[in-house]
Design a protein around this motif. Structure first.
Motif, PDB file in Angstrom:
ATOM      1  N   MET A  39       0.757  -1.198   0.014  1.00 20.76           N
ATOM      2  CA  MET A  39      -0.073   0.097   0.179  1.00 20.76           C
ATOM      3  C   MET A  39       0.837   1.231   0.134  1.00 20.76           C
ATOM      4  O   MET A  39       0.533   2.067  -0.639  1.00 20.76           O
ATOM      5  N   ALA A  40       1.904   1.207   0.730  1.00 24.87           N
ATOM      6  CA  ALA A  40       2.783   2.725   0.655  1.00 24.87           C
ATOM      7  C   ALA A  40       3.445   2.600  -0.729  1.00 24.87           C
ATOM      8  O   ALA A  40       3.848   3.741  -1.120  1.00 24.87           O
ATOM      9  N   ALA A  41       3.822   1.561  -1.227  1.00 28.40           N
ATOM     10  CA  ALA A  41       4.526   1.657  -2.607  1.00 28.40           C
ATOM     11  C   ALA A  41       3.608   2.004  -3.534  1.00 28.40           C
ATOM     12  O   ALA A  41       3.943   2.898  -4.267  1.00 28.40           O
ATOM     13  N   ARG A  42       2.215   1.791  -3.411  1.00 26.24           N
ATOM     14  CA  ARG A  42       1.044   2.411  -4.499  1.00 26.24           C
ATOM     15  C   ARG A  42       1.200   3.909  -4.312  1.00 26.24           C
ATOM     16  O   ARG A  42       1.058   4.785  -5.329  1.00 26.24           O
ATOM     17  N   GLU A  43       1.119   4.321  -2.801  1.00 28.65           N
ATOM     18  CA  GLU A  43       1.082   5.681  -2.601  1.00 28.65           C
ATOM     19  C   GLU A  43       2.345   6.303  -2.997  1.00 28.65           C
ATOM     20  O   GLU A  43       1.989   7.571  -3.640  1.00 28.65           O
ATOM     21  N   ALA A  44       3.362   5.865  -3.110  1.00 28.50           N
ATOM     22  CA  ALA A  44       4.763   6.690  -3.254  1.00 28.50           C
ATOM     23  C   ALA A  44       4.845   6.938  -4.780  1.00 28.50           C
ATOM     24  O   ALA A  44       5.594   7.952  -5.058  1.00 28.50           O
ATOM     25  N   ARG A  45       4.141   5.877  -5.401  1.00 27.81           N
ATOM     26  CA  ARG A  45       3.876   6.515  -7.018  1.00 27.81           C
ATOM     27  C   ARG A  45       3.119   7.760  -7.324  1.00 27.81           C
ATOM     28  O   ARG A  45       3.541   8.361  -8.433  1.00 27.81           O
ATOM     29  N   ARG A  46       2.231   7.905  -6.455  1.00 26.56           N
ATOM     30  CA  ARG A  46       1.310   8.813  -6.660  1.00 26.56           C
ATOM     31  C   ARG A  46       2.176  10.340  -6.252  1.00 26.56           C
ATOM     32  O   ARG A  46       1.809  11.426  -6.600  1.00 26.56           O
ATOM     33  N   ALA A  47       2.756  10.244  -5.060  1.00 27.91           N
ATOM     34  CA  ALA A  47       3.286  11.208  -4.501  1.00 27.91           C
ATOM     35  C   ALA A  47       4.639  11.507  -4.252  1.00 27.91           C
ATOM     36  O   ALA A  47       5.256  10.337  -4.088  1.00 27.91           O
ATOM     37  N   PRO A  48       5.410  12.374  -4.680  1.00 27.02           N
ATOM     38  CA  PRO A  48       6.940  12.585  -4.750  1.00 27.02           C
ATOM     39  C   PRO A  48       7.310  12.255  -2.978  1.00 27.02           C
ATOM     40  O   PRO A  48       6.521  12.818  -2.050  1.00 27.02           O
ATOM     41  N   PRO A  49       8.612  11.485  -2.828  1.00 30.24           N
ATOM     42  CA  PRO A  49       8.886  11.528  -1.513  1.00 30.24           C
ATOM     43  C   PRO A  49       9.287  12.885  -0.855  1.00 30.24           C
ATOM     44  O   PRO A  49       9.598  13.817  -1.413  1.00 30.24           O
ATOM     45  N   VAL A  50       8.966  12.665   0.381  1.00 32.64           N
ATOM     46  CA  VAL A  50       9.138  13.770   1.348  1.00 32.64           C
ATOM     47  C   VAL A  50      10.730  13.832   1.866  1.00 32.64           C
ATOM     48  O   VAL A  50      10.892  12.739   2.387  1.00 32.64           O
ATOM     49  N   ALA A  51      11.074  15.060   1.697  1.00 34.60           N
ATOM     50  CA  ALA A  51      12.724  15.148   2.154  1.00 34.60           C
ATOM     51  C   ALA A  51      12.670  15.107   3.586  1.00 34.60           C
ATOM     52  O   ALA A  51      11.771  15.612   4.481  1.00 34.60           O
ATOM     53  N   ILE A  52      13.581  14.083   4.200  1.00 30.65           N
ATOM     54  CA  ILE A  52      13.450  13.975   5.919  1.00 30.65           C
ATOM     55  C   ILE A  52      14.569  14.715   6.198  1.00 30.65           C
ATOM     56  O   ILE A  52      15.813  14.709   5.528  1.00 30.65           O
ATOM     57  N   SER A  53      14.331  15.477   7.224  1.00 29.76           N
ATOM     58  CA  SER A  53      15.559  16.427   7.687  1.00 29.76           C
ATOM     59  C   SER A  53      16.702  15.505   8.486  1.00 29.76           C
ATOM     60  O   SER A  53      16.200  14.791   9.236  1.00 29.76           O
ATOM     61  N   GLY A  54      17.808  15.736   7.997  1.00 36.48           N
ATOM     62  CA  GLY A  54      18.740  14.832   8.601  1.00 36.48           C
ATOM     63  C   GLY A  54      19.636  15.745   9.881  1.00 36.48           C
ATOM     64  O   GLY A  54      19.919  16.858   9.485  1.00 36.48           O
ATOM     65  N   ASP A  55      19.820  15.072  10.771  1.00 37.53           N
ATOM     66  CA  ASP A  55      20.861  15.569  11.916  1.00 37.53           C
ATOM     67  C   ASP A  55      22.170  15.202  11.183  1.00 37.53           C
ATOM     68  O   ASP A  55      22.576  13.807  11.263  1.00 37.53           O
ATOM     69  N   PRO A  56      23.197  16.328  10.973  1.00 39.14           N
ATOM     70  CA  PRO A  56      24.280  15.850  10.415  1.00 39.14           C
ATOM     71  C   PRO A  56      25.149  15.241  11.259  1.00 39.14           C
ATOM     72  O   PRO A  56      25.974  14.199  10.946  1.00 39.14           O
ATOM     73  N   GLU A  57      24.778  15.195  12.608  1.00 35.55           N
ATOM     74  CA  GLU A  57      25.929  14.527  13.699  1.00 35.55           C
ATOM     75  C   GLU A  57      25.208  12.954  13.645  1.00 35.55           C
ATOM     76  O   GLU A  57      26.246  12.238  14.075  1.00 35.55           O
ATOM     77  N   GLU A  58      24.195  12.817  12.797  1.00 34.13           N
ATOM     78  CA  GLU A  58      23.643  11.205  13.169  1.00 34.13           C
ATOM     79  C   GLU A  58      23.848  10.814  11.678  1.00 34.13           C
ATOM     80  O   GLU A  58      23.385   9.696  11.417  1.00 34.13           O
ATOM     81  N   SER A  59      24.606  11.659  10.909  1.00 40.40           N
ATOM     82  CA  SER A  59      24.827  10.914   9.286  1.00 40.40           C
ATOM     83  C   SER A  59      25.845   9.828   9.277  1.00 40.40           C
ATOM     84  O   SER A  59      25.751   8.939   8.498  1.00 40.40           O
ATOM     85  N   VAL A  60      26.636   9.778  10.449  1.00 43.87           N
ATOM     86  CA  VAL A  60      27.458   8.539  10.328  1.00 43.87           C
ATOM     87  C   VAL A  60      27.253   7.499  11.142  1.00 43.87           C
ATOM     88  O   VAL A  60      27.027   7.614  12.250  1.00 43.87           O
ATOM     89  N   GLU A  61      26.955   6.365  10.683  1.00 46.67           N
ATOM     90  CA  GLU A  61      26.278   5.282  11.224  1.00 46.67           C
ATOM     91  C   GLU A  61      26.952   3.963  11.540  1.00 46.67           C
ATOM     92  O   GLU A  61      28.178   4.007  10.743  1.00 46.67           O
ATOM     93  N   TRP A  62      26.858   3.466  12.376  1.00 45.49           N
ATOM     94  CA  TRP A  62      27.965   2.207  12.914  1.00 45.49           C
ATOM     95  C   TRP A  62      27.803   1.146  11.761  1.00 45.49           C
ATOM     96  O   TRP A  62      26.546   0.977  11.373  1.00 45.49           O
ATOM     97  N   GLU A  63      29.178   0.529  11.687  1.00 47.38           N
ATOM     98  CA  GLU A  63      29.279  -0.467  10.914  1.00 47.38           C
ATOM     99  C   GLU A  63      29.940  -1.697  11.549  1.00 47.38           C
ATOM    100  O   GLU A  63      30.970  -1.135  12.100  1.00 47.38           O
ATOM    101  N   PRO A  64      29.629  -2.736  11.505  1.00 50.46           N
ATOM    102  CA  PRO A  64      30.354  -3.660  12.110  1.00 50.46           C
ATOM    103  C   PRO A  64      31.621  -3.885  11.750  1.00 50.46           C
ATOM    104  O   PRO A  64      31.864  -3.577  10.662  1.00 50.46           O
ATOM    105  N   GLY A  65      32.684  -3.933  12.863  1.00 52.62           N
ATOM    106  CA  GLY A  65      34.073  -3.847  12.512  1.00 52.62           C
ATOM    107  C   GLY A  65      34.853  -2.550  12.506  1.00 52.62           C
ATOM    108  O   GLY A  65      35.844  -2.297  12.402  1.00 52.62           O
ATOM    109  N   ARG A  66      33.504  -1.571  12.703  1.00 46.38           N
ATOM    110  CA  ARG A  66      34.256  -0.212  12.600  1.00 46.38           C
ATOM    111  C   ARG A  66      34.038   0.340  14.190  1.00 46.38           C
ATOM    112  O   ARG A  66      34.248   1.746  14.348  1.00 46.38           O
ATOM    113  N   GLY A  67      33.660  -0.559  15.264  1.00 50.76           N
ATOM    114  CA  GLY A  67      33.727  -0.277  16.256  1.00 50.76           C
ATOM    115  C   GLY A  67      33.116   0.891  16.947  1.00 50.76           C
ATOM    116  O   GLY A  67      32.000   1.131  16.248  1.00 50.76           O
TER     117      GLY A  67
END
Lengths: 78, 229
Positions: free
Chosen positions: B88-116
């Motif tokens: 149902m969400a995919a059907r909706e997404a085809r009708r409406a352009p995606p909404v930009a999500i405001s990102g917190d720059p501080e949280e743009s670096v995500e943990w990856e295994p092995g990067r501790g």
């Protein structure tokens, strides 16, 4: 085990599903590293807070329609 | 983790199958807001979330006869919801352009295994000095911090935290419901929990709390109306 390795398995440790072979190294690191110990304590509190979030008592606005549909379906089954 | 108002075992499923309306009403009342919370991770539209939940209930009613009990009733219902929500969400997404999500720059670096700890903290975590951690669970402000953080995090992280930590669904079931590998689940859980920890850290040490938060089911409410004990 260093901090990097410890954090890799911290989620498993939090959930009590740490692999037995990783346990001695992890426990030794946590015993000597204050930062990882604090981090783990705080992740645990974060997880427990998530498990205690208040519930909305809200039910379905179409509750009676659902009960009608349920009645119809289960009657057909019989 | 939570007391369930309905039974979880075969006896309850048998009551549903035999057409016990009281049992069904208990299930709807007990699960509705939880389903709405999960549905709202697939769409920003409240009305679509409600439609997803309604479709899920109808599918549950139709599917009860074929439910084999290989998973728990709740896991089965969550799986149905996720399949409906994706379609149902995919059907909706085809009708409406995606909404930009405001990102917190501080949280743009995500943990990856092995990067501790890379991306997780700048300074080593210091103790919160809480005399009683349980007091935090009773604090309206702390719960508002957690809710606000939860509603602001990437959907995939919110989904795993809702199922694993909020609903206490077993990890293998969460993998099945969301079609995730075990490794992906671990990574998403850790990233989500790290965000909650960071927000609580700011709150406990600097007293930073949002004035209000979205409720678990996406409804906006002031702390005094929603978190009253």
């Amino acid at each position: 085990m260093n901090c990097y390795d410890a954090i890799d398995v911290m989620g498993d440790a939090l959930e009590g599903s740490l692999a037995p072979e990783a346990r001695p190294g992890f426990e030794a690191h946590i015993a000597e590293c204050g930062a990882c110990r604090n981090y783990m304590d705080q992740l645990r509190i974060a997880r427990e807070t998530l498990g205690r979030l208040p519930r909305s008592p809200e039910t379905s606005p179409r509750r009676s329609d659902l009960i009608t549909a349920f009645r119809r379906e289960t009657r057909v089954e019989e | 983790m939570h007391a369930k108002p309905w039974g979880t075992g075969e006896a309850f499923v048998a009551r549903l199958r035999s057409g016990d309306e009281t049992a069904f009403a208990l299930l709807v009342d007990g699960l509705h807001s939880r389903l709405l919370a999960l549905a709202s991770t697939f769409t920003r539209s409240r009305s679509l979330s409600e439609d997803i939940v309604q479709e899920t209930w109808l599918a549950v009613i139709r599917g009860l006869g074929a439910f084999e009990g290989r998973s728990s009733l709740v896991t089965w219902i969550f799986s149905i919801l996720v399949r409906r929500a994706r379609t149902m969400a995919a059907r909706e997404a085809r009708r409406a352009p995606p909404v930009a999500i405001s990102g917190d720059p501080e949280e743009s670096v995500e943990w990856e295994p092995g990067r501790g700890r890379y991306g997780l903290w700048d300074k080593a975590p210091v103790p919160w000095g809480l005399e009683d951690p349980a007091a935090l669970y009773q604090s309206h402000e702390a719960l508002a911090v957690v809710l606000a953080t939860l509603s602001g995090m990437p959907d995939a992280q919110r989904q795993v935290l809702l199922l694993r930590d909020v609903e206490d669904v077993p990890a293998p079931d969460v993998c099945n419901i969301l079609e995730l590998s075990e490794t992906n689940l671990r990574v998403l859980l850790h990233r989500g929990r790290a965000r909650i920890r960071r927000a609580l850290d700011r709150y406990v040490r600097d007293g930073v709390a949002p004035p209000f938060a979205n409720g678990l089911d996406g409804a906006i409410a002031g702390p005094e109306t929603r978190y009253g004990s």
